[in-house]
Design a protein around this motif. Structure first.
Motif, PDB file in Angstrom:
ATOM      1  N   ALA A 202      -7.414   4.658   2.214  1.00 17.31           N
ATOM      2  CA  ALA A 202      -7.326   6.112   2.140  1.00 17.31           C
ATOM      3  C   ALA A 202      -8.093   6.697   3.303  1.00 17.31           C
ATOM      4  O   ALA A 202      -9.009   6.057   3.842  1.00 17.31           O
ATOM      5  CB  ALA A 202      -7.877   6.635   0.819  1.00 17.31           C
TER       6      ALA A 202
ATOM      7  N   ALA B 146      -9.345   2.683  -3.867  1.00  9.00           N
ATOM      8  CA  ALA B 146      -8.919   2.053  -2.619  1.00  9.00           C
ATOM      9  C   ALA B 146      -9.972   1.053  -2.177  1.00  9.00           C
ATOM     10  O   ALA B 146     -11.161   1.248  -2.416  1.00  9.00           O
ATOM     11  CB  ALA B 146      -8.704   3.106  -1.525  1.00  9.00           C
TER      12      ALA B 146
ATOM     13  N   GLY C 268      -7.568  -4.711  -1.019  1.00 12.30           N
ATOM     14  CA  GLY C 268      -7.271  -3.578  -1.867  1.00 12.30           C
ATOM     15  C   GLY C 268      -7.550  -3.818  -3.327  1.00 12.30           C
ATOM     16  O   GLY C 268      -7.989  -4.901  -3.736  1.00 12.30           O
TER      17      GLY C 268
ATOM     18  N   GLY D 162       0.817  -1.199   0.000  1.00 12.71           N
ATOM     19  CA  GLY D 162       0.000   0.000   0.000  1.00 12.71           C
ATOM     20  C   GLY D 162       0.856   1.256   0.000  1.00 12.71           C
ATOM     21  O   GLY D 162       2.013   1.235   0.431  1.00 12.71           O
TER      22      GLY D 162
ATOM     23  N   GLY E  36      -3.664   0.534  -4.119  1.00 11.04           N
ATOM     24  CA  GLY E  36      -5.012   0.977  -3.810  1.00 11.04           C
ATOM     25  C   GLY E  36      -5.586   0.246  -2.614  1.00 11.04           C
ATOM     26  O   GLY E  36      -6.631  -0.397  -2.716  1.00 11.04           O
TER      27      GLY E  36
ATOM     28  N   SER F 122      -2.524  -3.672  -4.844  1.00  9.14           N
ATOM     29  CA  SER F 122      -2.676  -3.923  -3.409  1.00  9.14           C
ATOM     30  C   SER F 122      -3.365  -5.247  -3.110  1.00  9.14           C
ATOM     31  O   SER F 122      -3.574  -5.568  -1.942  1.00  9.14           O
ATOM     32  CB  SER F 122      -3.446  -2.785  -2.734  1.00  9.14           C
TER      33      SER F 122
ATOM     34  N   ASN G 282      -0.721   4.618   1.001  1.00  9.96           N
ATOM     35  CA  ASN G 282      -2.043   5.165   1.289  1.00  9.96           C
ATOM     36  C   ASN G 282      -2.047   6.685   1.415  1.00  9.96           C
ATOM     37  O   ASN G 282      -1.220   7.259   2.127  1.00  9.96           O
ATOM     38  CB  ASN G 282      -2.588   4.542   2.574  1.00  9.96           C
TER      39      ASN G 282
END
Length: 481
Positions: A414, A433, A452, A251, A411, A456, A253
């Protein structure tokens, strides 16, 4: 020197080949134990045990599976202090963090899936007077669970618990970097009454043991958490063998902070979401985007709070940032800090190793680091560092920050900080995300899907998503005509 063993068929066993690998204590930078360097011979023993035990386990009543998994949860709680100390010694994290987060969550994972399997329902489709269809969901058979080093028992249990609840036999591999709590889990499972062979725990290197596990013809599914690079290799091996895959990977993020946020809550939480567990959580927000009108105030306050975080021995109650997990990872993080400077970044605080005194003088400590002045698409802002390093950057518009946030190959998660709910929901829909937090961070409901998009990962863990992954659906059609 403590010597660990594999857990096969309900018993602890030395590796067949007699080889061991060193286990380091990050806080001291020294070897404190040895773990089996397992190979194909150990895999063969574990697979045979799992294959023999699985049919009887699958035939065990749901009430009995509930009882045993609940007993495992109680066993973890009973040994919480010991497990927290072991987790800290293996990983470098503060003991208080393991006591408050890692070990309670490991217990909660077993308790949650013990209960979840009692509520797991199949579907029926009425075709009217002509008949109906119904779906059966049975266990897959023997499955492999591979977990990472950052949250060792927390994520080990997150995979094992649903697999066992669904009636599978498991061959599990913890990270070779942090094997101790997985080793202790074998004892807890013995005491809880888990039948021999239902859970087998092997220790060893990923390139040898992990490959032997994921390519084994008897394995029906693989659940893996770790790096995107390793996940891609597992997929390359397993996909042609038609094994089910659940991959929770890297990730990078983004944290989107708007000027209308609840400032005090945002600031307090952003410090935590940046540096919890030395930044070694796949959900940490490593790219912080702040609305331009708030940027200067945020920068001053954030840097002040980050400078106040104590880097110290994991055993100290006031330590906020412990050691990073290994020398190799320590060197990787420092290399990215150097890269950030080469890319034009300005170090606002941190940016260097920290050397403690006495027995901790050789530990792998890095000061929490805040960097500004980087382009959103530079390597530092695109590649996963996975340490106590964050970048901060101003933005003017929603469209601009959305472009920044979605610019990476990752992704996973977040965070959005704003009081405007229409903005929050709009951005949550548009962010690439699997998880979006609004005005909070790491608030987890175990019923919700976890995973994800993009690089991800593939698939979802958590709740009934995990039980669906670890079962095979079968449709039955009954015709009345």
């Amino acid at each position: 020197m403590k010597r660990l063993a594999n857990f096969i068929n309900g018993q602890y066993q030395a590796p067949v080949g007699g080889a061991y690998l060193p286990v380091f204590e990050p806080a001291k930078g020294a070897v404190y134990a040895e773990a089996p360097d397992s190979d194909e011979q150990d895999v063969a023993l574990a697979m045979a045990a799992a294959k023999a035990a699985q049919p009887q386990w699958a035939g065990t009543s749901i009430d009995e599976r509930y009882r045993i998994l609940h007993n495992i949860a109680l066993g973890i709680e009973k040994r919480a202090e010991e497990l927290a100390a072991a987790e800290s010694r293996d990983n470098g994290k503060p003991v208080w963090l393991a006591q408050e987060v890692d070990i309670p969550r490991a217990s909660a994972n077993f308790r949650f899936f013990a209960q979840a399997i009692t509520q797991f329902a199949s579907q029926a489709h009425d075709n009217g007077p002509g008949g109906f269809n119904y779906t059966l969901r049975g266990p897959l058979g023997v499955v492999v669970c591979i977990s990472p080093w950052n949250l060792p028992l927390y994520l080990f249990s997150w995979k094992i618990a649903p697999a066992l609840a669904a009636g599978n036999a498991v061959v599990a591999k913890p990270s070779e970097v942090t094997p101790l709590t997985a080793y202790l889990l074998g004892e807890i499972c013995q005491e809880a009454g888990l039948p021999p062979g239902v859970l087998n725990i092997l220790h060893g290197y990923g390139h040898r043991l992990g490959t032997a596990l994921t390519s084994h013809p008897q394995v029906k599914a693989i659940s893996f958490t770790g790096s995107t690079r390793t996940g891609a290799e597992i997929a390359r091996v397993a996909a042609p063998l038609f094994k089910k895959l659940s991959l929770e990977l890297g990730g990078k993020n983004p944290n989107l902070i708007f000027a209308d946020c609840d400032y005090d809550k945002m600031l307090r939480t952003t410090v935590r979401s940046s540096f919890a567990n030395q930044g070694q959580i796949c959900l940490c927000g490593s790219r912080i985007f702040v609305e331009a009108s708030l940027y200067d105030q945020f920068k001053a306050d954030f840097v002040e709070k980050v400078k106040a975080l104590k880097v110290g021995a994991p055993t100290a109650a006031d330590t906020k940032v412990g050691a990073v997990v290994s020398q190799a990872h320590y060197e990787k993080i420092l290399s990215y800090i150097q890269l950030a400077q080469e890319e034009g970044g300005r170090i606002l605080c941190g940016g260097a190793p920290v050397q403690l005194d006495g027995e901790y003088a050789n530990g792998w400590y890095i000061a929490p680091t805040v960097i500004e002045g980087l382009a959103h698409d530079c390597r530092t802002n695109q590649e996963e560092i996975f340490g106590p390093v964050v970048t901060i950057m101003p933005f003017e518009t929603e469209e601009e920050v959305l472009q920044y946030a979605n610019s990476t190959e990752y992704g996973l998660a977040a965070t959005i900080w704003t009081q405007k709910l229409d903005r929050a929901h709009k951005l949550a829909r548009e962010l690439e995300a699997g998880i979006v937090w609004i005005n909070t961070w790491l608030k987890r409901d175990l019923r919700t899907p976890f995973g994800g998009v993009k690089n991800s990962g593939v698939g979802r863990e958590g709740g009934f998503e995990a039980l669906r992954f670890f079962t095979e659906p079968k449709n039955v059609c009954l015709d009345f005509e």
